[in-house]
Design a protein around this motif. Structure first.
Motif, PDB file in Angstrom:
ATOM      1  N   LEU A  23      68.789 148.936 -45.131  1.00 17.16           N
ATOM      2  CA  LEU A  23      67.387 148.925 -45.559  1.00 17.16           C
ATOM      3  C   LEU A  23      66.483 149.496 -44.473  1.00 17.16           C
ATOM      4  CD1 LEU A  23      66.905 145.459 -47.314  1.00 17.16           C
ATOM      5  CD2 LEU A  23      66.894 147.723 -48.373  1.00 17.16           C
ATOM      6  N   GLU A  24      66.753 149.132 -43.242  1.00 13.91           N
ATOM      7  CA  GLU A  24      65.962 149.637 -42.124  1.00 13.91           C
ATOM      8  C   GLU A  24      66.103 151.157 -41.987  1.00 13.91           C
ATOM      9  OE1 GLU A  24      66.007 149.050 -37.340  1.00 13.91           O
ATOM     10  OE2 GLU A  24      66.267 147.251 -38.562  1.00 13.91           O
ATOM     11  N   ALA A  25      67.322 151.665 -42.173  1.00 11.35           N
ATOM     12  CA  ALA A  25      67.550 153.116 -42.097  1.00 11.35           C
ATOM     13  C   ALA A  25      66.789 153.845 -43.198  1.00 11.35           C
ATOM     14  CB  ALA A  25      69.049 153.410 -42.183  1.00 11.35           C
ATOM     15  N   ILE A  26      66.799 153.308 -44.408  1.00 10.48           N
ATOM     16  CA  ILE A  26      66.076 153.929 -45.532  1.00 10.48           C
ATOM     17  C   ILE A  26      64.579 153.878 -45.276  1.00 10.48           C
ATOM     18  CG2 ILE A  26      65.535 153.709 -47.997  1.00 10.48           C
ATOM     19  CD1 ILE A  26      68.318 154.930 -47.430  1.00 10.48           C
ATOM     20  N   ALA A  27      64.073 152.773 -44.771  1.00  6.62           N
ATOM     21  CA  ALA A  27      62.638 152.658 -44.469  1.00  6.62           C
ATOM     22  C   ALA A  27      62.232 153.674 -43.396  1.00  6.62           C
ATOM     23  CB  ALA A  27      62.308 151.238 -44.012  1.00  6.62           C
ATOM     24  N   THR A  28      63.074 153.878 -42.413  1.00  9.95           N
ATOM     25  CA  THR A  28      62.790 154.856 -41.365  1.00  9.95           C
ATOM     26  C   THR A  28      62.766 156.271 -41.938  1.00  9.95           C
ATOM     27  OG1 THR A  28      63.780 153.423 -39.703  1.00  9.95           O
ATOM     28  CG2 THR A  28      63.568 155.758 -39.133  1.00  9.95           C
ATOM     29  N   PHE A  34      66.129 151.854 -51.968  1.00 10.69           N
ATOM     30  CA  PHE A  34      64.890 152.564 -52.278  1.00 10.69           C
ATOM     31  C   PHE A  34      63.944 151.659 -53.074  1.00 10.69           C
ATOM     32  CE2 PHE A  34      66.943 156.193 -50.698  1.00 10.69           C
ATOM     33  CZ  PHE A  34      66.047 157.231 -50.599  1.00 10.69           C
ATOM     34  N   GLN A  35      64.485 150.957 -54.051  1.00  9.83           N
ATOM     35  CA  GLN A  35      63.658 150.060 -54.863  1.00  9.83           C
ATOM     36  C   GLN A  35      63.074 148.935 -54.025  1.00  9.83           C
ATOM     37  OE1 GLN A  35      66.418 148.973 -57.957  1.00  9.83           O
ATOM     38  NE2 GLN A  35      65.769 150.639 -59.305  1.00  9.83           N
ATOM     39  N   ALA A  93      68.741 167.413 -40.404  1.00  2.98           N
ATOM     40  CA  ALA A  93      67.562 166.769 -39.829  1.00  2.98           C
ATOM     41  C   ALA A  93      67.924 165.460 -39.137  1.00  2.98           C
ATOM     42  CB  ALA A  93      66.520 166.519 -40.914  1.00  2.98           C
ATOM     43  N   GLY A  94      69.059 164.881 -39.496  1.00  3.53           N
ATOM     44  CA  GLY A  94      69.489 163.638 -38.892  1.00  3.53           C
ATOM     45  C   GLY A  94      70.892 163.261 -39.328  1.00  3.53           C
ATOM     46  N   TYR A  95      71.549 162.468 -38.517  1.00  4.07           N
ATOM     47  CA  TYR A  95      72.913 162.006 -38.783  1.00  4.07           C
ATOM     48  C   TYR A  95      72.897 160.497 -38.660  1.00  4.07           C
ATOM     49  CZ  TYR A  95      78.053 162.213 -38.649  1.00  4.07           C
ATOM     50  OH  TYR A  95      79.390 162.090 -38.928  1.00  4.07           O
ATOM     51  N   ILE A  96      73.115 159.823 -39.765  1.00  8.24           N
ATOM     52  CA  ILE A  96      73.042 158.362 -39.810  1.00  8.24           C
ATOM     53  C   ILE A  96      74.424 157.815 -40.152  1.00  8.24           C
ATOM     54  CG2 ILE A  96      71.993 156.384 -40.991  1.00  8.24           C
ATOM     55  CD1 ILE A  96      69.689 158.451 -41.727  1.00  8.24           C
ATOM     56  N   VAL A  97      74.931 156.947 -39.304  1.00  5.50           N
ATOM     57  CA  VAL A  97      76.197 156.281 -39.599  1.00  5.50           C
ATOM     58  C   VAL A  97      75.860 155.074 -40.452  1.00  5.50           C
ATOM     59  CG1 VAL A  97      78.222 155.136 -38.646  1.00  5.50           C
ATOM     60  CG2 VAL A  97      77.223 157.104 -37.457  1.00  5.50           C
ATOM     61  N   LYS A  98      76.486 155.012 -41.624  1.00  4.97           N
ATOM     62  CA  LYS A  98      76.194 153.925 -42.559  1.00  4.97           C
ATOM     63  C   LYS A  98      76.519 152.580 -41.915  1.00  4.97           C
ATOM     64  CE  LYS A  98      77.404 156.538 -46.680  1.00  4.97           C
ATOM     65  NZ  LYS A  98      78.380 156.649 -47.774  1.00  4.97           N
ATOM     66  N   PRO A  99      75.530 151.721 -41.841  1.00  4.85           N
ATOM     67  CA  PRO A  99      75.795 150.382 -41.317  1.00  4.85           C
ATOM     68  C   PRO A  99      76.523 149.535 -42.362  1.00  4.85           C
ATOM     69  CG  PRO A  99      73.474 150.649 -41.849  1.00  4.85           C
ATOM     70  CD  PRO A  99      74.142 151.955 -42.144  1.00  4.85           C
ATOM     71  N   ILE A 100      77.260 148.596 -41.871  1.00  2.00           N
ATOM     72  CA  ILE A 100      77.989 147.708 -42.765  1.00  2.00           C
ATOM     73  C   ILE A 100      77.045 146.682 -43.384  1.00  2.00           C
ATOM     74  CG2 ILE A 100      79.798 145.953 -42.865  1.00  2.00           C
ATOM     75  CD1 ILE A 100      81.250 147.574 -40.675  1.00  2.00           C
ATOM     76  N   GLN A 101      76.078 146.204 -42.629  1.00  2.00           N
ATOM     77  CA  GLN A 101      75.176 145.173 -43.127  1.00  2.00           C
ATOM     78  C   GLN A 101      74.025 145.801 -43.910  1.00  2.00           C
ATOM     79  OE1 GLN A 101      74.011 142.699 -39.867  1.00  2.00           O
ATOM     80  NE2 GLN A 101      76.018 141.730 -39.741  1.00  2.00           N
ATOM     81  N   TYR A 102      73.700 145.190 -45.034  1.00  2.00           N
ATOM     82  CA  TYR A 102      72.673 145.721 -45.926  1.00  2.00           C
ATOM     83  C   TYR A 102      71.301 145.769 -45.260  1.00  2.00           C
ATOM     84  CZ  TYR A 102      70.036 146.607 -50.185  1.00  2.00           C
ATOM     85  OH  TYR A 102      69.205 147.160 -51.108  1.00  2.00           O
ATOM     86  N   ASP A 103      70.952 144.779 -44.445  1.00  2.00           N
ATOM     87  CA  ASP A 103      69.655 144.776 -43.768  1.00  2.00           C
ATOM     88  C   ASP A 103      69.493 146.004 -42.868  1.00  2.00           C
ATOM     89  OD1 ASP A 103      68.922 142.445 -45.020  1.00  2.00           O
ATOM     90  OD2 ASP A 103      69.345 141.157 -43.301  1.00  2.00           O
ATOM     91  N   SER A 104      70.553 146.393 -42.190  1.00  2.00           N
ATOM     92  CA  SER A 104      70.510 147.587 -41.348  1.00  2.00           C
ATOM     93  C   SER A 104      70.337 148.840 -42.195  1.00  2.00           C
ATOM     94  CB  SER A 104      71.787 147.707 -40.517  1.00  2.00           C
ATOM     95  OG  SER A 104      71.913 146.615 -39.658  1.00  2.00           O
TER      96      SER A 104
END
Length: 142
Positions: free
Chosen positions: A125-130, A25-26, A112-123
């Motif tokens: 970050l992309e999920a949080i941005a979305t 988030f930060q 509202a959505g189901y997100i599988v936590k990615p192992i890589q931090y960049d992925s």
């Protein structure tokens, strides 16, 4: 009235995942207040003001893991959806569990959505941005 700031309740028992979420988030410059509950029971207590003042305003967005001690995510969702004052909360599952049964059960409980936590931090970050883009576009209750 449209607001750019959503109050968020993160329901997560893993301190590393809590820290990673806050860091994401930060790094995305998301300034929404984040409240943390270690399991579904604590989250319901925070939302309903049982043994503590209720969160005010009620969080617009709830991010929840499924696998937690005492009260897991599915049980939390069942209880949340029974409460007329809380059932409209937008809930996003963020979990490492990718079973078809969990996905179907979560959607049957109006997530509202189901997100599988990615192992890589960049992925991640992309999920949080979305997610942030999504709640900036939608109307949230006051």
């Amino acid at each position: 009235m449209k607001t750019n700031q959503a109050h968020i309740l993160l329901v997560e028992d893993d301190p590393m995942d809590v820290a990673a979420t806050k860091r994401a988030f930060q790094s995305q410059n998301i300034e929404s207040p984040i409240h943390v509950a270690a399991n579904g029971k604590v989250a319901l207590d925070m939302l309903k003001g049982r043994g503590m003042p209720a969160l005010h305003p009620t969080p617009h967005i709830i991010l929840i893991d499924l696998n937690m001690p005492e009260m897991g995510g599915i049980e939390f969702l069942k209880e949340l959806r029974k409460d007329p004052e809380l059932k409209a909360c937008s809930v996003f599952v963020m979990t490492g569990q990718n079973s078809e049964q969990n996905v179907l059960e979560a959607y049957n409980l109006n997530v509202a959505g189901y997100i599988v936590k990615p192992i890589q931090y960049d992925s991640f970050l992309e999920a949080i941005a979305t997610l942030h883009s999504f709640w900036k576009l939608i109307e949230l209750p006051n």
